[in-house]
Design a protein around this motif. Structure first.
Motif, PDB file in Angstrom:
ATOM      1  N   MET A  46       0.897  -1.193   0.095  1.00 50.03           N
ATOM      2  CA  MET A  46      -0.346  -0.162   0.127  1.00 50.03           C
ATOM      3  C   MET A  46       0.799   1.070  -0.118  1.00 50.03           C
ATOM      4  N   LYS A  47       1.791   1.190   0.667  1.00 48.13           N
ATOM      5  CA  LYS A  47       2.843   2.427   0.676  1.00 48.13           C
ATOM      6  C   LYS A  47       3.529   2.603  -0.638  1.00 48.13           C
ATOM      7  N   ASN A  48       3.998   1.681  -1.213  1.00 49.21           N
ATOM      8  CA  ASN A  48       4.410   1.828  -2.501  1.00 49.21           C
ATOM      9  C   ASN A  48       3.642   2.123  -3.693  1.00 49.21           C
ATOM     10  N   ILE A  53       1.131   6.945  -6.845  1.00 52.57           N
ATOM     11  CA  ILE A  53      -0.210   7.525  -7.051  1.00 52.57           C
ATOM     12  C   ILE A  53       0.240   9.056  -6.802  1.00 52.57           C
ATOM     13  N   LEU A  54       1.105   9.206  -5.676  1.00 52.49           N
ATOM     14  CA  LEU A  54       1.526  10.877  -5.222  1.00 52.49           C
ATOM     15  C   LEU A  54       2.151  11.501  -6.494  1.00 52.49           C
ATOM     16  N   SER A  58      -3.013  14.477  -6.378  1.00 56.50           N
ATOM     17  CA  SER A  58      -2.830  15.208  -5.171  1.00 56.50           C
ATOM     18  C   SER A  58      -3.025  14.107  -3.815  1.00 56.50           C
ATOM     19  N   GLU A  59      -2.742  14.651  -2.832  1.00 54.79           N
ATOM     20  CA  GLU A  59      -2.770  13.936  -1.585  1.00 54.79           C
ATOM     21  C   GLU A  59      -4.170  13.365  -1.445  1.00 54.79           C
ATOM     22  N   VAL A  60      -5.134  14.074  -1.642  1.00 57.16           N
ATOM     23  CA  VAL A  60      -6.212  13.837  -1.173  1.00 57.16           C
ATOM     24  C   VAL A  60      -7.051  12.828  -2.174  1.00 57.16           C
ATOM     25  N   LYS A  61      -6.603  12.994  -3.567  1.00 55.86           N
ATOM     26  CA  LYS A  61      -7.073  11.824  -4.766  1.00 55.86           C
ATOM     27  C   LYS A  61      -6.217  10.554  -4.381  1.00 55.86           C
ATOM     28  N   THR A  62      -5.044  10.734  -3.707  1.00 54.97           N
ATOM     29  CA  THR A  62      -4.404   9.306  -3.333  1.00 54.97           C
ATOM     30  C   THR A  62      -5.148   8.772  -2.168  1.00 54.97           C
TER      31      THR A  62
END
Length: 85
Positions: A46-48, A53-54, A58-62
């Motif tokens: 999930m972190k990868n 995605i980032l 954006s952070e919100v969409k990620t």
């Protein structure tokens, strides 16, 4: 006090007890889920994925993407995204 009021109070107390029991079970299941994610390495996946995605979003969409894909809570998804920033 009429019997109908007494029965209503007893029913409300039983429902309250049941709700408290369900909240405790939910909390225990969330802890177990986090432990298993860490143990199986899916947390790392999930972190990868969040890092990738980032790069484009954006952070919100990620956060939204992680929530939709893995069924995470808002707080858990936000923690993952914050850990890879």
């Amino acid at each position: 006090m009429p019997w109908s009021e007494i029965r209503s109070i007893i029913i409300m107390l039983l429902l309250l007890g049941w709700c408290v029991s369900l909240m405790r079970q939910k909390s225990a299941l969330k802890r177990e889920n986090a432990r298993l994610l860490e143990k199986t390495g899916e947390y790392g996946d999930m972190k990868n994925e969040a890092k990738e995605i980032l790069k484009n979003l954006s952070e919100v969409k990620t956060v939204k993407s992680l929530r939709e894909k893995y069924g995470l809570s808002l707080i858990d998804a936000k923690k993952i995204v914050d850990s890879v920033k």
